[in-house]
Design an enzyme around this catalytic site. Structure first.
Site, PDB file in Angstrom:
ATOM      1  N   ASP A   1      20.708  35.277  38.976  1.00  0.00           N
ATOM      2  CA  ASP A   1      21.460  35.902  39.676  1.00  0.00           C
ATOM      3  C   ASP A   1      21.484  37.361  39.467  1.00  0.00           C
ATOM      4  O   ASP A   1      21.897  37.994  38.679  1.00  0.00           O
ATOM      5  CB  ASP A   1      23.034  35.589  39.986  1.00  0.00           C
ATOM      6  CG  ASP A   1      23.681  36.226  40.864  1.00  0.00           C
ATOM      7  OD1 ASP A   1      23.017  37.184  41.792  1.00  0.00           O
ATOM      8  OD2 ASP A   1      25.126  36.086  41.148  1.00  0.00           O
TER       9      ASP A   1
ATOM     10  N   LYS B   1      22.531  43.974  47.159  1.00  0.00           N
ATOM     11  CA  LYS B   1      22.882  45.022  46.923  1.00  0.00           C
ATOM     12  C   LYS B   1      21.642  46.094  47.235  1.00  0.00           C
ATOM     13  O   LYS B   1      21.470  46.030  48.455  1.00  0.00           O
ATOM     14  CB  LYS B   1      23.435  45.421  45.331  1.00  0.00           C
ATOM     15  CG  LYS B   1      24.702  44.598  45.259  1.00  0.00           C
ATOM     16  CD  LYS B   1      25.499  44.734  44.043  1.00  0.00           C
ATOM     17  CE  LYS B   1      26.767  44.134  44.434  1.00  0.00           C
ATOM     18  NZ  LYS B   1      27.319  42.792  43.538  1.00  0.00           N
TER      19      LYS B   1
ATOM     20  N   TYR C   1      30.003  36.697  37.786  1.00  0.00           N
ATOM     21  CA  TYR C   1      30.483  36.779  39.183  1.00  0.00           C
ATOM     22  C   TYR C   1      29.272  36.426  40.113  1.00  0.00           C
ATOM     23  O   TYR C   1      28.143  37.020  39.901  1.00  0.00           O
ATOM     24  CB  TYR C   1      31.274  38.105  39.635  1.00  0.00           C
ATOM     25  CG  TYR C   1      31.735  37.963  41.062  1.00  0.00           C
ATOM     26  CD1 TYR C   1      32.674  37.369  41.265  1.00  0.00           C
ATOM     27  CD2 TYR C   1      30.938  38.990  41.824  1.00  0.00           C
ATOM     28  CE1 TYR C   1      33.312  37.502  42.763  1.00  0.00           C
ATOM     29  CE2 TYR C   1      31.440  39.020  43.036  1.00  0.00           C
ATOM     30  CZ  TYR C   1      32.446  38.314  43.546  1.00  0.00           C
ATOM     31  OH  TYR C   1      32.810  38.240  45.083  1.00  0.00           O
TER      32      TYR C   1
HETATM   33  C1  PLP Z   1      27.955  41.487  44.040  1.00  0.00           C
HETATM   34  C2  PLP Z   1      27.510  40.409  43.422  1.00  0.00           C
HETATM   35  C3  PLP Z   1      27.512  39.140  44.209  1.00  0.00           C
HETATM   36  C4  PLP Z   1      28.239  38.970  45.596  1.00  0.00           C
HETATM   37  O1  PLP Z   1      27.433  39.802  46.533  1.00  0.00           O
HETATM   38  P1  PLP Z   1      28.297  40.233  47.693  1.00  0.00           P
HETATM   39  O2  PLP Z   1      27.103  41.032  48.556  1.00  0.00           O
HETATM   40  O3  PLP Z   1      29.222  41.041  47.471  1.00  0.00           O
HETATM   41  O4  PLP Z   1      28.597  39.051  48.476  1.00  0.00           O
HETATM   42  C5  PLP Z   1      26.906  38.170  43.588  1.00  0.00           C
HETATM   43  N1  PLP Z   1      26.350  38.159  42.224  1.00  0.00           N
HETATM   44  C6  PLP Z   1      26.388  39.329  41.654  1.00  0.00           C
HETATM   45  C7  PLP Z   1      25.764  39.132  40.235  1.00  0.00           C
HETATM   46  C8  PLP Z   1      26.941  40.469  42.024  1.00  0.00           C
HETATM   47  O5  PLP Z   1      27.291  41.470  41.238  1.00  0.00           O
END
Ligand code: PLP
Length: 397
Positions: A204, A232, A109
């Protein structure tokens, strides 16, 4: 769920019920809820102004801390979410390579930008299909969805389309299909194939950045990344995303280069202050505590499942990240995650919630422990977890 407040290891809902927090705002709250030092930093920054719509020295405060911990980020940009960070990194990769195709992995994701809400088409070599209403097929048509931990599938993609691939996008430890760790050499294969064909690698680390150590985790796992995304934890509980990489790649971003990216609230001073205060707290001691707490929760979950004779049940853990599966392990990709019994997980989740333990509502999401959780908090949750395992089987304790 509507929460009214949170402090340390616990959340309180609008009806005044208290929960042990094993979600941690999807990983952002690594120190627990509302750590006083971060709250104070936010208050102090807010008194100086909520937004300037222009840079402030607080961006450097956070930026320098990140760069010291992740030296590969010679240049970085702040945005307001992980979604924006990845979306921007993808745009930079396309601008830099002058190619259009992106490869992601099933079960990964990367936020909710259109092109990444993609699921595999029929066969790896076919373009992806929309994974949400409202996403045009043409947009995800630029995305390939490969399989996590499957170097051969990726190799096949590169053989056929290598020259049109701008970047491979990967979570170095997958945290959005439960917790799935890469097999030895999978990540190395990604960078080798990508770099041989002139494509970039985007790590990511929106979840894993500053979660497992002070910095990113891809280097230690053998991934050579060009661009890195964070979010985060680095926002300290405020909305922050980061993308960055080597100077030459990042200089494709405007105003120096041709790739446009901007945001009214990007580098917001209050959010920057929260992030800097957060990173100042992340000492080696904190990571030792998180490792211990993660290990303790893993043992307790296993013991409770064993006691209630719940089979199959698998915990996959990386430090303070735990993946809970009602399936036989090891789980190595999205197909493994899909084998986890969703009905059992749903009953487990609700029974735990009824007894004051807040877990992620979906088995695809990571269970996070924070540094605010003490061994006594986990010991107190034992009864709830045992009852939840019983409920998972459709029995009542
Ligand atoms: C949470 C998440 C995102 C998206 O971040 P948001 O602040 O919710 O837009 C992107 N990549 C990974 C791996 C994530 O866990």
């Amino acid at each position: 769920m509507f929460f009214a407040r949170g402090r340390g290891a616990y959340l309180v809902d609008v009806d005044g019920r208290k929960y042990l927090d094993l979600v941690g705002s999807w990983g952002a709250n690594i120190l627990g809820n509302a750590p006083p030092v971060i709250v104070r930093a936010v208050q102090k920054a807010a008194e100086q102004g909520l937004t300037f719509g222009a840079p402030s020295p607080l961006e450097h405060e956070l930026g320098e801390r990140i760069r010291r911990a992740v030296p590969r980020l010679q240049r970085l940009r702040f945005v307001s979410s992980g979604t924006e960070a990845v979306m921007s990194a993808v745009r930079v990769a396309r601008g830099f390579t002058r190619r259009n195709k992106i490869v992601k992995f099933a079960g990964g994701y990367h936020g909710h930008s259109d092109g990444l809400l993609a699921r595999a088409g029929s066969g790896v070599a076919n373009p992806a299909l929309p994974d949400s209403a409202g996403v045009p097929p043409a947009v995800v048509g630029e995305t390939f969805v490969s399989r996590y931990n499957d170097p051969d599938g990726l190799s096949e993609l590169f053989e056929r389309f290598g020259q049109s691939i701008a970047a491979v996008l990967v979570e170095p430890i997958a945290g959005n299909m439960g917790v799935v760790v890469p097999r030895p050499s999978f990540l190395e294969t990604i960078s080798r194939l990508a770099h041989r064909e002139g494509a970039l690698v985007i790590a990511d680390e929106v979840i894993t950045g500053f979660r497992l150590r002070r910095g990113t985790i891809h280097e230690t796992l053998g991934l050579e990344a060009d661009l890195v995304t964070l979010g985060k934890i680095v926002g300290g509980g405020m909305p922050v995303g980061v993308y960055g990489g080597p100077r030459d790649v990042m200089e494709t971003v405007a105003p120096v280069g041709p790739v446009y990216q901007a945001g009214t609230l990007s580098g917001n001073p209050v959010a920057m202050a929260a992030g800097a205060a957060m990173l100042d707290q992340l000492t080696p001691d904190i990571y030792r505590t998180l490792e211990r707490t993660g290990a303790t929760l893993e043992e307790r979950l296993r013991a409770c499942a064993e006691q209630e004779r719940v089979h199959p049940f698998t915990v996959q853990r990386a430090g303070s990240m735990l993946g809970l599966f009602f399936a036989r392990g090891p789980i190595v990709d999205d197909r493994g995650t899909a084998r986890s019994d969703r009905g059992r997980y749903a009953r487990f989740f609700h029974a735990a919630l009824d007894r004051g333990v807040y877990l992620p509502p979906s088995p695809l999401e990571t269970t996070f422990v924070s540094a605010a959780i003490r061994p006594t908090d986990l010991a107190r949750a034992d009864g709830a977890l045992r009852a939840a395992f019983l409920a998972a089987l459709g029995r009542n304790g």
